[in-house]
Scaffold this active site. Structure first.
Site, short mmCIF file in Angstrom:
data_model
loop_
_atom_site.label_atom_id
_atom_site.label_comp_id
_atom_site.label_asym_id
_atom_site.label_seq_id
_atom_site.Cartn_x
_atom_site.Cartn_y
_atom_site.Cartn_z
N HIS A 16 0.86 -1.20 0.00
CA HIS A 16 0.00 0.00 0.00
C HIS A 16 0.89 1.24 0.00
O HIS A 16 1.51 1.57 1.01
CB HIS A 16 -0.91 0.03 1.24
CG HIS A 16 -1.87 1.18 1.24
ND1 HIS A 16 -3.23 1.01 1.38
CD2 HIS A 16 -1.67 2.52 1.12
CE1 HIS A 16 -3.83 2.20 1.34
NE2 HIS A 16 -2.90 3.13 1.19
N HIS A 18 1.54 5.41 -1.73
CA HIS A 18 1.19 6.57 -2.55
C HIS A 18 2.48 7.15 -3.12
O HIS A 18 3.38 7.53 -2.37
CB HIS A 18 0.50 7.65 -1.70
CG HIS A 18 -0.77 7.17 -1.09
ND1 HIS A 18 -2.00 7.32 -1.69
CD2 HIS A 18 -1.00 6.49 0.07
CE1 HIS A 18 -2.94 6.77 -0.92
NE2 HIS A 18 -2.36 6.26 0.15
N LYS A 102 -9.29 -0.27 -5.82
CA LYS A 102 -9.31 0.40 -4.52
C LYS A 102 -10.67 1.04 -4.25
O LYS A 102 -11.17 1.82 -5.06
CB LYS A 102 -8.23 1.48 -4.48
CG LYS A 102 -8.15 2.26 -3.18
CD LYS A 102 -7.75 1.39 -2.00
CE LYS A 102 -7.93 2.09 -0.65
NZ LYS A 102 -6.76 2.83 -0.23
N HIS A 139 -10.45 1.09 1.90
CA HIS A 139 -10.22 2.09 2.95
C HIS A 139 -11.40 1.96 3.91
O HIS A 139 -12.51 2.38 3.58
CB HIS A 139 -10.13 3.50 2.36
CG HIS A 139 -9.81 4.53 3.40
ND1 HIS A 139 -8.59 5.12 3.52
CD2 HIS A 139 -10.57 5.02 4.43
CE1 HIS A 139 -8.59 5.95 4.57
NE2 HIS A 139 -9.79 5.90 5.13
N HIS A 177 -4.47 -0.67 5.85
CA HIS A 177 -3.96 0.11 6.99
C HIS A 177 -4.86 0.04 8.22
O HIS A 177 -5.39 1.05 8.68
CB HIS A 177 -3.66 1.56 6.60
CG HIS A 177 -4.68 2.23 5.71
ND1 HIS A 177 -6.03 2.25 5.97
CD2 HIS A 177 -4.52 2.92 4.54
CE1 HIS A 177 -6.64 2.92 5.02
NE2 HIS A 177 -5.76 3.32 4.14
N ASP A 250 1.54 2.63 3.47
CA ASP A 250 0.68 3.81 3.30
C ASP A 250 1.50 5.10 3.33
O ASP A 250 1.01 6.14 3.77
CB ASP A 250 -0.45 3.86 4.35
CG ASP A 250 -1.54 4.86 3.98
OD1 ASP A 250 -1.62 5.24 2.79
OD2 ASP A 250 -2.28 5.29 4.88
C1 NCD Z 1 -3.60 9.09 2.02
C2 NCD Z 1 -3.17 10.13 0.99
O1 NCD Z 1 -2.61 11.15 1.40
O2 NCD Z 1 -3.35 9.90 -0.20
N1 NCD Z 1 -3.63 9.71 3.30
C3 NCD Z 1 -3.55 9.07 4.49
O3 NCD Z 1 -3.72 9.74 5.52
N2 NCD Z 1 -3.29 7.80 4.59
C4 NCD Z 1 -4.90 8.50 1.63
C5 NCD Z 1 -5.25 7.25 2.41
O4 NCD Z 1 -4.64 6.20 2.23
O5 NCD Z 1 -6.16 7.34 3.24
ZN ZN Z 2 -3.23 5.11 1.59
#
Ligand code: NCD
Ligand code: ZN
Length: 352
Positions: A16, A18, A102, A139, A177, A250
């Protein structure tokens, strides 16, 4: 037994992550590629990745941003919307572009405005995914504003996740998460097609961290860290060796300008040291022998992929989380990104 000072394991994967796009992508991707062989890349760009063509193009941009010689495979995901077409998703999966889909409940987190407003709208898609064996990554927080933010995960289980899993009993689901003992219990007692990712930060901090000596925006993510007993339940789950639990950082970079402001974004950028921090947690709990399962074996097994052949080695050598990562953008110095626990000591270091 002598205290372990070294660990060698198959290269781990991040289930996971970003990576964002453009300048941020270029600044952050190397941290992940240095440590992980593969990562499930979140599709919550703006606009989100909803088609196979967008995912192919985004994958190309990620590969182009990698340092020369990096050995890293981004695994792409499709952002589920109310009007998603089952055919687009299934074709993208069969062509090897989408690894998973997702589900963001609309409004639950960063860039989730285009997410699903009503599960009734996506029943056809879920049915197709169940048949095709496409994992749904969830999520798991209710968006009902009347529900206390610290209870949104537990309420989501009762109102949405449990009924969903009952209806689509063959659907592969990753509860992403997780932050509560409720989620640990739910996943543990569900069938083998239900698993969960756990972040390094949720193993290390509880909700006090957000308020320690003042408001701490870099400790704020969604789902928010919960009470200490939840953190301890996550540590037991992660270190248990149970195949349902695996690594997902995450890591979610946001610039200082968007974090340190009157209405700061949710997201903790952990990529620069998450692997080292996970190892530290396992070491503290006397569980280094289950680390390879959590980091390198359970995830591929759930996704039906082979584990990585190459290995990495970490040693118990003092290190330090890097400071702010500068980005050459319009925000000037506020365009930098602060890693989770920036500048703090690490007890394990990646050596090979
Ligand atoms: C994530 C993001 O910034 O894209 N933020 C987070 O707090 N984890 C989005 C997500 O996974 O909820
Ligand atoms: Zn995330």
């Amino acid at each position: 037994m002598a205290e372990a000072t070294k660990i060698t394991l198959r290269r781990p994967d991040d289930w996971h992550l970003h990576l964002r796009d453009d300048l941020i992508l270029e600044a952050v991707v190397a941290f992940t590629a240095r440590r992980f062989a593969r990562a499930i890349v979140m599709p919550n760009l703006s606009p989100p990745i909803t088609t196979e063509a967008q995912a192919r193009a985004y994958r190309g941009r990620i590969l182009a941003a990698l340092p020369v010689g990096a050995d890293f495979t981004p695994l792409m995901t499709c952002y589920l919307t109310d009007d998603a077409e089952p055919d687009e998703i299934i074709r993208g999966f069969k062509e090897g572009v989408f690894t998973a889909v997702k589900l963001y409940p609309a409004g639950a987190t960063t860039n989730s405005a285009n997410g699903v407003t009503d599960m009734g709208a996506v029943l056809g898609v879920l049915e197709g995914m169940e048949k095709a064996g496409i994992p749904l990554l969830v999520h798991g927080e209710t968006t009902d504003p009347r529900v206390d933010i610290f209870h949104r995960e537990a309420v989501f289980i009762d109102r949405t996740l449990a009924p969903l899993i009952e209806r689509f009993s063959g659907l592969k689901v990753v509860f992403e998460h997780i932050t509560t003992s409720d989620a640990v219990d739910f996943v543990t007692s569900a069938g083998p097609n239900v698993a969960a990712t756990i972040t390094a930060h949720h193993l290390m901090i509880n909700r006090n961290a957000m308020f320690e000596g003042g408001l701490q925006p870099h400790m704020y993510c969604l789902p928010v860290a919960k009470r200490e007993h939840h953190r301890l339940a996550l540590r037991v789950a992660a270190t248990s060796g149970n195949a349902k639990f695996f690594l997902g950082t995450d890591s979610a970079p946001h610039t200082l300008a968007t974090k340190e402001t009157a209405c700061g974004c949710a997201g903790i950028f952990s990529a620069p040291a998450a692997l080292e921090q996970y190892v530290q947690v396992f070491d503290e709990d006397g569980a280094l022998e289950t680390f390879e399962a959590f980091a390198s074996l359970n995830g591929p097994a759930f996704y039906g992929l082979a584990p990585n052949e190459a290995t990495i080695t970490l040693k118990k050598i003092a290190g330090q989380v890097p400071g702010d990562i500068p980005i050459e953008n319009a925000e000037g110095p506020k365009g930098a990104i602060k890693p989770f626990m920036a500048g703090e000591a690490l007890s394990w270091t990646l050596v090979d």
